[in-house]
Design an enzyme around this catalytic site. Structure first.
Site, short mmCIF file in Angstrom:
data_model
loop_
_atom_site.label_atom_id
_atom_site.label_comp_id
_atom_site.label_asym_id
_atom_site.label_seq_id
_atom_site.Cartn_x
_atom_site.Cartn_y
_atom_site.Cartn_z
N GLU A 47 -39.52 13.21 -8.93
CA GLU A 47 -38.66 14.34 -9.31
C GLU A 47 -38.64 14.43 -10.83
O GLU A 47 -38.21 13.50 -11.52
CB GLU A 47 -37.25 14.13 -8.79
CG GLU A 47 -36.25 15.18 -9.25
CD GLU A 47 -34.81 14.84 -8.86
OE1 GLU A 47 -33.89 15.21 -9.63
OE2 GLU A 47 -34.60 14.19 -7.82
N ARG A 51 -33.47 18.25 -17.34
CA ARG A 51 -32.49 17.79 -18.32
C ARG A 51 -33.01 17.90 -19.74
O ARG A 51 -32.24 17.79 -20.70
CB ARG A 51 -32.08 16.34 -18.02
CG ARG A 51 -31.35 16.20 -16.69
CD ARG A 51 -30.97 14.77 -16.39
NE ARG A 51 -30.35 14.65 -15.08
CZ ARG A 51 -29.93 13.52 -14.55
NH1 ARG A 51 -30.06 12.38 -15.23
NH2 ARG A 51 -29.39 13.50 -13.34
N THR A 75 -32.33 18.76 -11.18
CA THR A 75 -31.32 19.32 -12.09
C THR A 75 -31.54 20.82 -12.28
O THR A 75 -31.42 21.36 -13.38
CB THR A 75 -31.34 18.60 -13.46
OG1 THR A 75 -31.55 17.20 -13.27
CG2 THR A 75 -30.00 18.77 -14.18
N LYS A 135 -29.02 16.15 -0.90
CA LYS A 135 -28.95 15.07 -1.88
C LYS A 135 -27.47 14.69 -2.03
O LYS A 135 -26.62 15.57 -2.24
CB LYS A 135 -29.50 15.55 -3.22
CG LYS A 135 -29.18 14.63 -4.40
CD LYS A 135 -29.68 15.23 -5.70
CE LYS A 135 -29.28 14.40 -6.90
NZ LYS A 135 -29.88 14.89 -8.16
#
Length: 213
Positions: A47, A51, A75, A135
């Site tokens: 992943e 960010r 994110t 998640k």
């Protein structure tokens, strides 16, 4: 692709690897050697988070240069980012939480969404639309193994990818739960080792993680 088909795609992806390294990129030149170190250690699903500003370029680079790697985008906070990572070649999307907009993006997209949840109400928001894979974030802070055990009662057909605060030592406790399909974290490729470009150490951590899991 229907939501049920996207659920099957996620199941196939995480059957391939039950470990999901969560990676933030500060230097684009780190992307390929990092991915190679993880793959050499037995991890081929990763992943890349948004960010940093290099998240989307890193996904584009990996999609082009390492086509056998399974690359997800993490994110993701809004529909613009969702579209950007899909265009960049991400094979799945992970969000830290779920909003109506993001859940709708997941329904309409060509790739699966793993919505972030922390409470039963969060799960229900996605469940009523047909989502069955989520998640759990931040896993340790919001209840960890105990919460997942509690979720197994009302949400018997739901499976989770817990992420947040999980370590090599605790990952096995999560994976032992029937409703956990994979675990995510940074311990396989710690930021300090990425900054040091210590690909040997990252490969070793990946190998150790795979062997223990």
């Amino acid at each position: 692709m229907s939501l049920a088909e996207k659920t099957r795609v996620l199941d196939r992806l995480f059957a391939r690897s039950c470990l999901l390294p969560v990676i933030s990129i500060d230097d684009l030149s780190d992307v390929l050697p990092l991915a190679d170190a993880l793959a050499d250690g037995g991890i081929e699903t990763i992943e890349i988070t948004l960010r940093t500003a290099l998240g989307v370029p890193a996904i584009e680079l990996l999609s082009r240069e390492r086509p056998t790697l399974c690359v997800g985008a993490g994110t993701v906070l809004n529909k613009e980012q969702f579209q950007a990572v899909q265009d960049a070649g991400a094979q799945f999307v992970v969000t830290p939480g779920c909003t109506d907009t993001l859940l709708q993006c997941g329904l309409n997209s060509a790739i699966p969404l793993l919505p972030g949840v922390a409470t039963a109400s969060d799960v229900l928001s996605g469940y009523q639309l047909g989502y069955r894979r989520f998640k759990l974030f931040p896993a340790q802070a919001c209840g960890g193994v105990s919460l997942l055990k509690a979720f197994s009662g009302p949400f018997a057909d739901v499976r989770f990818c817990p992420t947040g605060g999980i370590t090599l030592e605790s990952a096995g406790d999560y994976l032992a739960l029937p409703n956990v399909m994979c675990v995510g974290g940074t311990w396989m490729a710690p930021p300090a080792l990425i900054r040091a470009r210590d690909w040997v150490a990252i490969r070793r951590l990946s190998q150790e993680s795979v062997s223990l899991m």
